[in-house]
Every structure is written in structure tokens, then in C-alpha cells.
Motif scaffolding. Structure first.
Motif, PDB file in Angstrom:
ATOM      1  N   GLY A   1       0.796  -1.215   0.000  1.00  0.00           N
ATOM      2  CA  GLY A   1       0.000   0.000   0.000  1.00  0.00           C
ATOM      3  C   GLY A   1       0.832   1.270   0.000  1.00  0.00           C
ATOM      4  O   GLY A   1       0.308   2.357  -0.229  1.00  0.00           O
ATOM      5  N   ALA A   2       2.142   1.157   0.269  1.00  0.00           N
ATOM      6  CA  ALA A   2       2.983   2.353   0.297  1.00  0.00           C
ATOM      7  C   ALA A   2       3.095   2.939  -1.105  1.00  0.00           C
ATOM      8  O   ALA A   2       3.175   2.216  -2.087  1.00  0.00           O
ATOM      9  CB  ALA A   2       4.376   2.015   0.831  1.00  0.00           C
ATOM     10  N   ARG A   3       3.120   4.244  -1.169  1.00  0.00           N
ATOM     11  CA  ARG A   3       3.195   4.919  -2.455  1.00  0.00           C
ATOM     12  C   ARG A   3       4.652   5.056  -2.882  1.00  0.00           C
ATOM     13  O   ARG A   3       5.506   5.438  -2.089  1.00  0.00           O
ATOM     14  CB  ARG A   3       2.556   6.299  -2.305  1.00  0.00           C
ATOM     15  N   LEU A   4       4.937   4.769  -4.147  1.00  0.00           N
ATOM     16  CA  LEU A   4       6.280   5.003  -4.657  1.00  0.00           C
ATOM     17  C   LEU A   4       6.357   6.462  -5.131  1.00  0.00           C
ATOM     18  O   LEU A   4       5.357   7.024  -5.568  1.00  0.00           O
ATOM     19  CB  LEU A   4       6.578   4.069  -5.839  1.00  0.00           C
ATOM     20  N   PRO A   5       7.552   7.059  -5.046  1.00  0.00           N
ATOM     21  CA  PRO A   5       7.682   8.420  -5.586  1.00  0.00           C
ATOM     22  C   PRO A   5       7.410   8.394  -7.094  1.00  0.00           C
ATOM     23  O   PRO A   5       7.546   7.347  -7.730  1.00  0.00           O
ATOM     24  CB  PRO A   5       9.143   8.795  -5.316  1.00  0.00           C
ATOM     25  N   SER A   6       7.047   9.514  -7.651  1.00  0.00           N
ATOM     26  CA  SER A   6       6.878   9.567  -9.103  1.00  0.00           C
ATOM     27  C   SER A   6       8.214   9.263  -9.756  1.00  0.00           C
ATOM     28  O   SER A   6       9.280   9.447  -9.155  1.00  0.00           O
ATOM     29  CB  SER A   6       6.397  10.953  -9.530  1.00  0.00           C
ATOM     30  N   SER A   7       8.175   8.768 -10.994  1.00  0.00           N
ATOM     31  CA  SER A   7       9.429   8.417 -11.663  1.00  0.00           C
ATOM     32  C   SER A   7      10.303   9.659 -11.811  1.00  0.00           C
ATOM     33  O   SER A   7      11.521   9.607 -11.695  1.00  0.00           O
ATOM     34  CB  SER A   7       9.151   7.769 -13.014  1.00  0.00           C
ATOM     35  N   ARG A   8       9.665  10.816 -12.020  1.00  0.00           N
ATOM     36  CA  ARG A   8      10.442  12.040 -12.170  1.00  0.00           C
ATOM     37  C   ARG A   8      11.160  12.385 -10.851  1.00  0.00           C
ATOM     38  O   ARG A   8      12.334  12.713 -10.831  1.00  0.00           O
ATOM     39  CB  ARG A   8       9.507  13.190 -12.571  1.00  0.00           C
ATOM     40  N   THR A   9      10.422  12.287  -9.761  1.00  0.00           N
ATOM     41  CA  THR A   9      11.001  12.613  -8.455  1.00  0.00           C
ATOM     42  C   THR A   9      12.159  11.676  -8.127  1.00  0.00           C
ATOM     43  O   THR A   9      13.246  12.105  -7.736  1.00  0.00           O
ATOM     44  CB  THR A   9       9.919  12.493  -7.362  1.00  0.00           C
ATOM     45  N   LEU A  10      11.918  10.378  -8.302  1.00  0.00           N
ATOM     46  CA  LEU A  10      12.960   9.428  -7.929  1.00  0.00           C
ATOM     47  C   LEU A  10      14.182   9.582  -8.832  1.00  0.00           C
ATOM     48  O   LEU A  10      15.321   9.509  -8.371  1.00  0.00           O
ATOM     49  CB  LEU A  10      12.413   7.991  -7.987  1.00  0.00           C
ATOM     50  N   ALA A  11      13.938   9.832 -10.116  1.00  0.00           N
ATOM     51  CA  ALA A  11      15.045  10.012 -11.053  1.00  0.00           C
ATOM     52  C   ALA A  11      15.894  11.198 -10.613  1.00  0.00           C
ATOM     53  O   ALA A  11      17.126  11.127 -10.559  1.00  0.00           O
ATOM     54  CB  ALA A  11      14.509  10.235 -12.469  1.00  0.00           C
TER      55      ALA A  11
ATOM     56  N   THR B   1      15.208   5.345 -16.835  1.00  0.00           N
ATOM     57  CA  THR B   1      15.749   4.266 -16.010  1.00  0.00           C
ATOM     58  C   THR B   1      14.747   3.864 -14.936  1.00  0.00           C
ATOM     59  O   THR B   1      14.465   2.673 -14.716  1.00  0.00           O
ATOM     60  CB  THR B   1      17.059   4.740 -15.338  1.00  0.00           C
ATOM     61  N   VAL B   2      14.179   4.873 -14.276  1.00  0.00           N
ATOM     62  CA  VAL B   2      13.206   4.597 -13.219  1.00  0.00           C
ATOM     63  C   VAL B   2      11.955   3.966 -13.813  1.00  0.00           C
ATOM     64  O   VAL B   2      11.409   3.003 -13.274  1.00  0.00           O
ATOM     65  CB  VAL B   2      12.850   5.894 -12.460  1.00  0.00           C
ATOM     66  N   GLU B   3      11.563   4.480 -14.982  1.00  0.00           N
ATOM     67  CA  GLU B   3      10.337   3.961 -15.582  1.00  0.00           C
ATOM     68  C   GLU B   3      10.472   2.480 -15.937  1.00  0.00           C
ATOM     69  O   GLU B   3       9.545   1.696 -15.721  1.00  0.00           O
ATOM     70  CB  GLU B   3       9.943   4.799 -16.810  1.00  0.00           C
ATOM     71  N   VAL B   4      11.637   2.097 -16.452  1.00  0.00           N
ATOM     72  CA  VAL B   4      11.845   0.687 -16.788  1.00  0.00           C
ATOM     73  C   VAL B   4      11.778  -0.167 -15.512  1.00  0.00           C
ATOM     74  O   VAL B   4      11.103  -1.202 -15.466  1.00  0.00           O
ATOM     75  CB  VAL B   4      13.185   0.477 -17.517  1.00  0.00           C
ATOM     76  N   ALA B   5      12.448   0.306 -14.459  1.00  0.00           N
ATOM     77  CA  ALA B   5      12.430  -0.442 -13.201  1.00  0.00           C
ATOM     78  C   ALA B   5      11.002  -0.581 -12.678  1.00  0.00           C
ATOM     79  O   ALA B   5      10.582  -1.655 -12.232  1.00  0.00           O
ATOM     80  CB  ALA B   5      13.318   0.249 -12.171  1.00  0.00           C
ATOM     81  N   TYR B   6      10.242   0.499 -12.772  1.00  0.00           N
ATOM     82  CA  TYR B   6       8.854   0.470 -12.314  1.00  0.00           C
ATOM     83  C   TYR B   6       8.024  -0.514 -13.141  1.00  0.00           C
ATOM     84  O   TYR B   6       7.195  -1.256 -12.602  1.00  0.00           O
ATOM     85  CB  TYR B   6       8.243   1.872 -12.392  1.00  0.00           C
ATOM     86  N   GLN B   7       8.272  -0.529 -14.459  1.00  0.00           N
ATOM     87  CA  GLN B   7       7.526  -1.454 -15.325  1.00  0.00           C
ATOM     88  C   GLN B   7       7.827  -2.907 -14.969  1.00  0.00           C
ATOM     89  O   GLN B   7       6.944  -3.763 -14.960  1.00  0.00           O
ATOM     90  CB  GLN B   7       7.853  -1.193 -16.794  1.00  0.00           C
TER      91      GLN B   7
ATOM     92  N   ARG C   1      10.213  14.321  -2.097  1.00  0.00           N
ATOM     93  CA  ARG C   1       9.905  15.479  -2.944  1.00  0.00           C
ATOM     94  C   ARG C   1      10.794  16.660  -2.592  1.00  0.00           C
ATOM     95  O   ARG C   1      11.303  17.361  -3.461  1.00  0.00           O
ATOM     96  CB  ARG C   1       8.438  15.892  -2.745  1.00  0.00           C
ATOM     97  N   HIS C   2      11.001  16.855  -1.293  1.00  0.00           N
ATOM     98  CA  HIS C   2      11.806  17.995  -0.850  1.00  0.00           C
ATOM     99  C   HIS C   2      13.252  17.833  -1.325  1.00  0.00           C
ATOM    100  O   HIS C   2      13.862  18.781  -1.830  1.00  0.00           O
ATOM    101  CB  HIS C   2      11.728  18.078   0.683  1.00  0.00           C
ATOM    102  N   LEU C   3      13.800  16.649  -1.188  1.00  0.00           N
ATOM    103  CA  LEU C   3      15.177  16.405  -1.656  1.00  0.00           C
ATOM    104  C   LEU C   3      15.302  16.678  -3.139  1.00  0.00           C
ATOM    105  O   LEU C   3      16.264  17.306  -3.595  1.00  0.00           O
ATOM    106  CB  LEU C   3      15.565  14.937  -1.419  1.00  0.00           C
ATOM    107  N   SER C   4      14.325  16.202  -3.858  1.00  0.00           N
ATOM    108  CA  SER C   4      14.353  16.349  -5.297  1.00  0.00           C
ATOM    109  C   SER C   4      14.334  17.830  -5.688  1.00  0.00           C
ATOM    110  O   SER C   4      15.101  18.281  -6.539  1.00  0.00           O
ATOM    111  CB  SER C   4      13.155  15.585  -5.863  1.00  0.00           C
ATOM    112  N   ARG C   5      13.499  18.610  -5.028  1.00  0.00           N
ATOM    113  CA  ARG C   5      13.431  20.046  -5.334  1.00  0.00           C
ATOM    114  C   ARG C   5      14.704  20.753  -4.916  1.00  0.00           C
ATOM    115  O   ARG C   5      15.190  21.645  -5.600  1.00  0.00           O
ATOM    116  CB  ARG C   5      12.260  20.682  -4.592  1.00  0.00           C
TER     117      ARG C   5
END
Lengths: 476, 476
Positions: free
Chosen positions: A38-48, A57-63, B373-377
Motif C-alpha cells: 500500500g505504500a506509495r512510490l515516488p513519481s518516476s520524475r522525483t525518484l530520477a 531508467t526509473v520507468e523501466v524499473a517500475y515497469q 519530494r523535498h530532496l528532489s526540489r
């Protein structure tokens, strides 16, 4: 402006494609339950951006994770760990509670309630939660530079308005004549003792502790490069004569004066003067641990030992653990005026004061008048509860317990008659969530009287009889 | 049940009527300004109960004060210190602000704003205050047993959900493979270093520190019974070879790996391996102070030294001081798995973890996704601000400053050309509220390069040129 182009340290593992490494790390987080169902993953943009890798890279891992069922899409809200995974658990979220309602319900805590008779806790039902939360909310919203800044940029001794409030309280309530410049805010008693030892003592210095005495202090001092020597406690408190006879060369004496811990007696004035006399002659320090002076059942608590200190040998340690609550972790030391600079210097390096937010909360509580009102209410409530429970326990177990009440304190000692050791009884009681401590916990060496330390504050007067019956049943 | 009837300690002063003593104490509180003008006195009933004296005693004292104009009546609300008294100041009240409006305005803090270029501060304007306050409010209202209880009754290593969140973050962001059992929550870096030294070292043990290095660590270690030895830092970071050549017998090395403090270079992998090799051979400890690894301008920050640690010699110290704010005072140590029990034991006595309220706040911020999110920003914002300010300063003072940017960190070093010492320039600048530090603050011995440590995070890109001009004007 130059940018050095030298290679930075790189991980000497074999080369793994970035997406695969990321996939593996996330997968193992999920499998171990550390990324909960149930935990939310960061958006691919944020994590990247956070990892400094390409978004692809993140998107492939997520897929890959989604393809294997580790994660699922949650509509416009992004990707979450599959709640159907067997090992997962639902993550906690303060966000949700706060966002939905101002009356957020507390979640079930790890320990939902204190054990019956658990020592060291004030009456939790009597704490003015609403006033406290109101001040906390106001302080949380004042996230200004002062609260955010490095404490070293502020006063190393602690938040000045809180120090003034404490000095004023001590002058009126404890007869201690001190200025705010002498008050140092610490993380509770532990923080205070640690800083005192570090500032005033040399390795291998001898330190007197009471035997029996405060077990937390014993544990703390054992971790330090000191020689801790136990000085016996008799029916009047610390046996100062025994201390001076055997370990006159000690550098510091740690003493509970108003209510000896754990036995509860008040150190009489002749011993106080003898202790001060020893410290003056020896140029030794006295740490007065006045941990629960406020809970006194008979009139005004006696003035602090510190009030008799003519030569600046006494460091008075107080704490809000008993008068507010222990989880707060705010305490203070009154240092002799001649040591103020030395402690300010030590505090600059060690930064013992808790977060400014916490200090402001306590100050707001004091200056708003809640502290005085709370003390006043506690005083009568505690006297009532203490008497009621002591009577109920003696009535329930006249053959097994003998209770001698002292003039104050947040617990009383019940001596055990019979041969069963307190440690054995405590083990039996804990299995039934009845939680007094064994008196032997406080003894440096074995031996000493066989007894229990019983915390009474959380037993309402009308529940005293049933609580005593519960203990009786659990002792069998 | 017996009540001992022995005399308690009494104050050996001459006999003063109780009302007169109380009057004198209160008067001196007011005259000194410690009981501020406008401050409310407790009701006579409350104060009488608090002091254990008759209510009439308090009333007489109050009448004396009122008769002399120290206090005035405030209608049904009781008695307040006369607001017209010349030395008084209005007391702060969080109560009022909180009671009147949900949008309480912060009061003017002691230090209203950071100094220009003050090092050690994150970008205060970029902190997500609203999300933070929302979580703080939710936590404040959950004043349950868990938050109120003595921390020793809970996990001595700190709040378990926060430890899990940190372990998960470190595995993903820092390539550190660790479990939550290895995470110990502390009061910032100071708390972490203090506990490590206390747990692992003996008196007189040798400790390597970087020269130049983190001045707070130097101050802290000077207060301990250790031998601190400076190991030189060259253009690649800590000169491990110099350390092993001269002080191979040290018990611990304190090192900043990702961004050397203050010079900013990343310790290259050959030195990392040499350092680990020395620690393995010598059975010495390495404390990796990874204080601002998150602020890296070029891609992924290099993995932590801890990720190369095969034999459990590295204690990794992290902190939220830079990624959230320093006033929070929350840090952590990753201890080698083999030391977990030893540290849990030490933590049980020392209780290094901050109040549970604070730990819950950070955990809520992490699990709510705000932290990522904060780290990313921050990452893009900092890179932008760093470049803009470095360019602006070199443009404004090409003859006086030379700036070499490194790959990360929350400050940069500006070398000074010319003969004026940094210390002298800093004094001049501080008079104009311009606040870089002198590089020499970090040197153990005198000497070393002449330069300034410039904190850039609080200068917006569009203000860089004017900030540089302000510094230029202040340097004259």
C-alpha cells in the motif's frame, strides 16, 4: 571558476544496468516488507531526480516491478506497492489523519497503556492535554528562522525565555537564588548528568552514588571512564559519614535530597550541612537530583540543598519528566555562577538542549500559567491516590506487604514479608501486566531489603481496591 | 501503615513571616523583570496550594504588592504585574495567538533572519512549512501513552517506524545495506558522536580528525578524555597515508567522505579502500560523517564509504540538519550489525533519541512522501543557486576572490587573494550582517589557506548579483 574533473569514488561492484540495480533494490525493499504493502512510490520524475539517473531508467524499473505484480497503479495517484502482497502491512500515515479532520484519532501505540503500578510515570489522566496541544499547534506554525537555525547560532545554554521561567520558578518554589544565566537546558536528567561529568571530571575520578539509588544514573555512570562508588543509604538517607570515612577523595557526589530514590526519605539538615562541608573542604561537586520534589504530601517541600550552598559546590538538576511527562525529555541544571562560562562553553560543543520547538512548548506552558495550575492539581490528587492505594494494598495483603509512606514522591515502597524474592514476584506480575519494579534494581551490590517499587499515580482513588485485588490475584 | 514523624530539613535562615518572605521573593522577581510587566500571577489559592502555605499568607503578600503598585487587578481575570512598570516588557504568549486564530503570526524571533552567506543553513525559503505544520499538528494531538512515557520504556534505539524509514532511504539513496535494527536515532551529529565515543573508546585513545575539518567535531572531542590528532587534508581529501604513517595506532578516524568539510572534495576510492584496510588491520573504527551527501550537483552522489565496509568497521552518521533544518536536532547512526546489542545497551542508559513527538514528525514527513519530494526540489534549486552566487561573487571581486566549485555541499570556499586575513575580513563583514566564516575556523593548527566559507542556499538566483555587491561594499 574551475570544476575539478577528477573521478569520484565509484562502487567497485560488477557493472549492473542502472534500471536493473534499481529494480533489485526496490524489490528487496518490498519483499522484506520495508516498503509496506500500500505504500506509495515516488513519481518516476522525483525518484530520477533524487537518484540523479534518467527518468527512463526509473520507468523501466517500475515497469518490471509492475509486470511481476509487486506494484499496481492507483489511478491518477501513481504507483503503490501491491496491497495484496502477503508479507505487507498497511503503512501509517499522519497525513491522512491530519488532512481529513482536526479531531484525528490517535493510532494504537506500541504500548497502549502503562502497566498497573508502573513506576516513573505521572498521572497521565490528569495531564492538561488540550492546553498542551493548543500551545504545540501554535509553536508548530511558528517555524521561523529561530526554530530552524542551528542551535549553535542561538544561546548554547538553551532558549532564554524558558531559562528565565525556570529560574523564576526555582526561586519561588525551591528557594534557590539563581539567575537565568545559571540555567542550562538539557535532554532530561541523562543529558544533564552527562554534561556535568564531561565538564567537571577527569578520567578515573571517584563518584559517590547512593546505594540503593537511581538505577538509570548507575547505568549511565557505568558507561563512563569513572570509578563509581556506592555509599550506603540508611533510614535517614545518604550516609554522608560513611562516604567521607571511606571515599573522602571522591570528586563528585550524586544525591537525591528531597525524596531519596527509591526509599523516599528527605535528607535531614545535619547531613546536608555535612555533605556541603565535605564538598567545600575537598573541592568536590555535589549533583543534587531533585527529580520529584514537586510531589510532596505534607506542606511545602523542604528547600533544596542548593539553597544552602554558599561556595558554589552544588549543581542542581531538575526535570519536567515527572511534573509534565517523561517522553518530553526536557531537564535543566542550575550551575554555580562561577561555572556558568565553563558550562556555556561545554554546551556550545555538546548542544545538550532539545529542539527549540520543544523548549518553546514548555515555556508557553509555563508562562501561560498551566504549569502552576497543573502542579497545584497534581499535589492534592497524588496525596489522595497515594494514601488510597497504600491502604488498599495493605488491606488486601496484610501478611505479605508492609508499606511505610514517606512525605512525597511518585511511588512508594512495599516491603515484602516471606521468602519469595521481589525479582521472582515481579516476573510473575509482569506476565499479568502488573508492573511494579523490584527494589533490588536500585542496589549496586546484591542484598538490601526485599521490596517492590509501586507507582501509584495512575490508579484513581476509586480503583484502588480493585487494583489491589488484581495484584493479589497475579501474585498467586 | 506508618508515617515517620521525623523533622525534615528546614532552612537555617532567621525567621521571617511567611507572607513577608513571599512578598519579597515576588517583588524581586518583578523588579528584575523576570516576572514581566503584564504577566499574570497565579490565583492565591493556586499559589498557596503550590507552596503549601495558607491561602491567607498569599493574600497578604498580594495585598502588599498591590498596595505598592507592583501589581494591579485585571477584573475577573485576577492579578497581573503592573504593565506600567518601567523595567517590564510584555510577556510572550502562545496561548493568545493560538486561541484567536488558526493563522497565528510568528513573533519576531531573536535572530530574525540568517546572516547573508551564513554557512550550515539549508534554503529556509524552500522548506515545505505547510506540510510540516500539518504533520506537527496531527502528532501534537496524539499525546498518547507512547508519547508521554519514559523513552526507556520504549525502544532505546529510537522510534521503530522512523528507523525503518531511514534504513529504507539509505539502502536506496546511499547504497548502504542495513536493517532498521542497526539504526540508532540521536540528537543530531553531536549526540551520535558522543555516544560512539562513549561506547567504543577508552580514555586516552587516539582519534584522527581531518585538518582542516568540522570545527564542531573538534570542539566536541576536545571536551572528551581522548587524544585528538589532526591528519592533513590535501587536494583529494583526508591523506590516509599520512595518517597511517604517523598515527597508525589510532582507535578511531572521523572522516567526511562525500564532501570533505570544509573543502568539499569527494574522497577517492583508493583512499577509501586504504582507510578501510587500515581499520581492518588495526581493528580501529571509522566514523563516516555524511552530513550533506544529499546536496550533490553532478548526478548521483557516490556511494557511502559504509557500502564498502566488509568487516563492520564503519559507523555511518547521518543527520536531518541539512536536508530538513538544523534546529530539529535529529540524526542517526548506522552501527555495524555486530555492535547493535552494544549500542542498544549504551542507548538504554544514555537515551540519545529526541522526544518521540519529534521522531514521529520526521517519520510522518518521510512516509508521507514529503522528504523525497523535498530532496528532489532542493537538488536542482541548490545547483542553480550555487552556480549563480559563485559567478556573481567572482564577477564582483575578480581580484580578491577565487572560487573552485566542487561536486556538492551546502557551501563553497572562496580563496582570498591579498594579504588581509579571512578572520579580519569576517569581522568586518559581520558588522554589516554578512556572515561567511573564515576557513581558519576549521584548522586545528594555525596556517592553511586564506579563505571564506560561503553558504549559498539562502540567496535566490535573481539576488546573487546584489548579494555580491553587498559583500563587496561590506569588505571595504
Amino acid at each position: 571558476m574551475n570544476r575539478p574533473q577528477r573521478a569520484v569514488a565509484s562502487h567497485p561492484k560488477g557493472i549492473v544496468p542502472a534500471y536493473r540495480g534499481l529494480y533489485q533494490r526496490l524489490r528487496s525493499e518490498i519483499l522484506s516488507g520495508r516498503l509496506a504493502a500500500g505504500a506509495r512510490l515516488p513519481s518516476s520524475r522525483t525518484l530520477a531526480s533524487q537518484l540523479g539517473v534518467a527518468r527512463g531508467t526509473v520507468e523501466v524499473a517500475y515497469q518490471m516491478l509492475a509486470g511481476e505484480g509487486y506494484t499496481i497503479g492507483d489511478g491518477a495517484r501513481g504507483t503503490i506497492v501491491n496491497p495484496a502482497l502477503p508479507r505487507g502491512k498497511r503503512p501509517r500515515s499522519y497525513e491522512t489523519a491530519a488532512g481529513q479532520s482536526d479531531e484525528a484519532q490517535p493510532e494504537a501505540p506500541v504500548h497502549a497503556t502503562p502497566l498497573l503500578f508502573q513506576p516513573g510515570l505521572p498521572a497521565l489522566d490528569a495531564f492538561p492535554r488540550k492546553a498542551w496541544a493548543r500551545i504545540a499547534v501554535a509553536v508548530s506554525r511558528q517555524l521561523d528562522f529561530e526554530q530552524m537555525a542551528f542551535p549553535g547560532h542561538l544561546d548554547p545554554m538553551g532558549y532564554a525565555p524558558l531559562r528565565r521561567a525556570i529560574a523564576s520558578y526555582l526561586r519561588i518554589a525551591r528557594d534557590i537564588s539563581c539567575s537565568a544565566d545559571q540555567i542550562l537546558i538539557t535532554a532530561g536528567f541523562q543529558g544533564a548528568l552527562g554534561l556535568i561529568v564531561q565538564t567537571l571530571l577527569e578520567p578515573d575520578d571517584k563518584v559517590w552514588v547512593e546505594d540503593p539509588g537511581y538505577f538509570q544514573a548507575h547505568w549511565l555512570l557505568r558507561g563512563m571512564p569513572l570509578r563509581m562508588v556506592g555509599v550506603r543509604v540508611d533510614e535517614e538517607g545518604l550516609d554522608v559519614g560513611a562516604g567521607t570515612a571511606t571515599h573522602s577523595d571522591a570528586a563528585l557526589a550524586l544525591v537525591t535530597t528531597t525524596h531519596q530514590f527509591p526509599l523516599g526519605m528527605t535528607l535531614p539538615v545535619d547531613r546536608r550541612l555535612a555533605l556541603l562541608d565535605w564538598a567545600d573542604r575537598q573541592r568536590a561537586w555535589i549533583v543534587e537530583d531533585d527529580y520529584d520534589c514537586e510531589v510532596h504530601h505534607r506542606g511545602l517541600p523542604p528547600p533544596a540543598l542548593k539553597s544552602l550552598d554558599r561556595n558554589g559546590r552544588v549543581l542542581y538538576v531538575g526535570s519536567f519528566s515527572k511534573v509534565l511527562f517523561p517522553g518530553l525529555r526536557v531537564g535543566y541544571v542550575v550551575v554555580p555562577a562561577a561555572l556558568s562560562d565553563r558550562f556555556a562553553h561545554a554546551a556550545r560543543a555538546a548542544q545538550p538542549a532539545p529542539a527549540l520547538m520543544t523548549q518553546k512548548l514548555v515555556e508557553g506552558f509555563m508562562s501561560g500559567g498551566h504549569f502552576a495550575r497543573h502542579l497545584s492539581r497534581m499535589r492534592s490528587l497524588y496525596t489522595e491516590r497515594c494514601k488510597a492505594l497504600a491502604t488498599a494494598l495493605e488491606d488486601a495483603m496484610p501478611q505479605r506487604l508492609q508499606i511505610s509512606l514517606t512525605d512525597g514522591g511518585m511511588h512508594f515502597v512495599a516491603r515484602l514479608r516471606g521468602k519469595t524474592s521481589a525479582a521472582e514476584i515481579v516476573t510473575r506480575l509482569r506476565a499479568k501486566n502488573v508492573g511494579p519494579s523490584a527494589l533490588s534494581l536500585c542496589a549496586l551490590r546484591g542484598g538490601g531489603p526485599n521490596g517492590l517499587i509501586v507507582g501509584y499515580p495512575n490508579v484513581a482513588k476509586e480503583d484502588a481496591a480493585s487494583a489491589a485485588q488484581r495484584m493479589l490475584a497475579a501474585m498467586r
